[in-house]
Design an enzyme around this catalytic site. Structure first.
Site, mmCIF file in Angstrom:
data_model
loop_
_atom_site.group_PDB
_atom_site.id
_atom_site.type_symbol
_atom_site.label_atom_id
_atom_site.label_comp_id
_atom_site.label_asym_id
_atom_site.label_seq_id
_atom_site.Cartn_x
_atom_site.Cartn_y
_atom_site.Cartn_z
ATOM 1 N N ASP A 32 0.822 -1.205 0.000
ATOM 2 C CA ASP A 32 0.000 0.000 0.000
ATOM 3 C C ASP A 32 0.860 1.261 0.000
ATOM 4 O OD1 ASP A 32 -2.447 1.428 0.175
ATOM 5 O OD2 ASP A 32 -2.222 1.619 2.347
ATOM 6 N N HIS A 33 0.462 2.235 -0.796
ATOM 7 C CA HIS A 33 1.064 3.578 -0.811
ATOM 8 C C HIS A 33 2.585 3.555 -0.951
ATOM 9 C CE1 HIS A 33 -2.059 6.580 -0.432
ATOM 10 N NE2 HIS A 33 -2.714 5.760 0.369
ATOM 11 N N HIS A 66 -6.869 10.707 5.029
ATOM 12 C CA HIS A 66 -6.179 9.683 5.799
ATOM 13 C C HIS A 66 -6.105 10.039 7.289
ATOM 14 C CE1 HIS A 66 -4.273 8.474 1.818
ATOM 15 N NE2 HIS A 66 -4.826 7.369 2.268
ATOM 16 N N HIS A 69 -9.728 5.194 -0.318
ATOM 17 C CA HIS A 69 -8.750 5.312 0.759
ATOM 18 C C HIS A 69 -9.329 6.208 1.853
ATOM 19 C CE1 HIS A 69 -4.771 4.034 -1.303
ATOM 20 N NE2 HIS A 69 -5.791 3.479 -1.936
ATOM 21 N N GLY A 70 -8.717 6.184 3.023
ATOM 22 C CA GLY A 70 -9.198 7.022 4.110
ATOM 23 C C GLY A 70 -10.567 6.611 4.620
ATOM 24 N N ASN A 73 -10.228 0.580 1.695
ATOM 25 C CA ASN A 73 -9.056 0.499 2.563
ATOM 26 C C ASN A 73 -9.369 1.048 3.950
ATOM 27 O OD1 ASN A 73 -7.877 -0.180 0.117
ATOM 28 N ND2 ASN A 73 -6.121 1.167 0.375
ATOM 29 N N ALA A 128 -7.494 1.409 7.873
ATOM 30 C CA ALA A 128 -6.320 1.218 8.725
ATOM 31 C C ALA A 128 -6.529 1.866 10.088
ATOM 32 C CB ALA A 128 -5.071 1.771 8.047
ATOM 33 N N THR A 129 -6.683 3.198 10.121
ATOM 34 C CA THR A 129 -6.733 3.926 11.386
ATOM 35 C C THR A 129 -7.870 3.448 12.283
ATOM 36 O OG1 THR A 129 -5.743 5.880 10.355
ATOM 37 C CG2 THR A 129 -6.927 6.223 12.414
#
Length: 275
Positions: free
Chosen positions: A80-81, A174, A202-203, A224, A226-227
């Protein structure tokens, strides 16, 4: 089972597919446990930032491959990224089934040229490529607050680069710890109509459940997160340590963190699949 091709998972789904970032082994285990609870495919993601934290890609990649191959559901492994072409090349050598090359901070011509070359090399290896586009030359990337992806530019970018999926800017940002993002659902529909490859959000940690489901219905395919999962993981660890402040064995607080994250992964996968 063997690593699943990312393209097969996404193109074979008529709904949203969850893609979850991991930094720790416990988070990797949580993602796969959640996917097995939900009995749904999943994409495990390792970001360039995670590689920087750990100091190298290979050890975490080896652990991820071993864990995925033991999973009872289809699972893909995604970089990723990545802003560094050499990291993309390393991921391909290590067996990743997809990579995201992030050239959104570059001027249009340079972003197109680099992304096209990476797409060509990855295609030769059977690796699926995701890219990102917000504003042309946007130095803060496609997910700076207020940035939006233009559908005509997105279609031209995909045609010029040959990427397999495109991350687009539609209102997320993000590292949001509150789920207050406002998505432009009409823009998602316009992008879906203009772009011939799957769209990636994303985000997504900043997006509430109802809006996530609406985004999938509007045309998002890869989501996606994550946080938000880091928040769930950390809250469970913090709760255990607060309740038992004398604890020093990391297994005593990482176990409930892993379990909580796994349950949330399962819940999110079901939410996306039900959209």
């Amino acid at each position: 089972m063997p690593l699943a091709p990312t393209g097969d998972i996404i193109n074979g789904a008529a709904h949203g597919v969850g893609a979850f970032n991991v930094v720790l082994l416990e988070q990797l285990e949580a993602v796969l446990a959640g996917a097995q609870q939900a009995d749904l495919p999943v994409i495990v993601q390792i970001s360039e930032n995670a590689v920087a934290y750990r100091g190298a890609l290979a050890p975490l990649a080896a652990a991820a491959r071993a864990a995925v191959e033991e999973a009872a559901v289809p699972a893909a492994l995604h970089l990723d990224h990545a802003t560094r072409p050499d990291l993309v090349e390393e991921a391909v050598r290590l067996g990743f089934t997809s990579v995201m090359y992030d050239g959104a901070h570059l001027p249009w011509e340079e972003n197109v040229a680099r992304t096209r070359e990476i797409s060509r090399r990855c295609r030769d290896k059977g690796v699926w490529v995701e890219a990102e586009l917000g504003e042309i030359g946007g130095k803060d990337g496609a997910h700076k607050p207020g940035v939006r992806t233009d559908p005509e530019e997105a279609a031209r970018f995909v045609a010029d680069t040959g990427v397999d999926a495109l991350a687009v800017a539609v209102g997320t940002s993000h590292q949001m710890t509150e789920r207050t993002a406002r998505l432009d659902l009409d823009l998602i529909r316009d992008l879906r109509a203009a772009v011939p490859v799957p769209l990636v959000l994303h985000g997504s940690s900043g997006v509430d459940d109802n809006t996530l489901a609406a985004a999938v219905r509007a045309g998002m395919r890869k989501v996606n997160i994550a946080t938000h999962l880091n928040t769930v993981f950390t809250a469970a660890a913090r709760a255990r340590l607060s309740a038992q402040p004398a604890t020093v064995d990391p297994r005593r607080y990482l176990s409930p963190a892993r379990e909580a994250m796994g349950h949330e992964v399962a819940r999110l996968l079901r939410l996306l699949a039900g959209s």
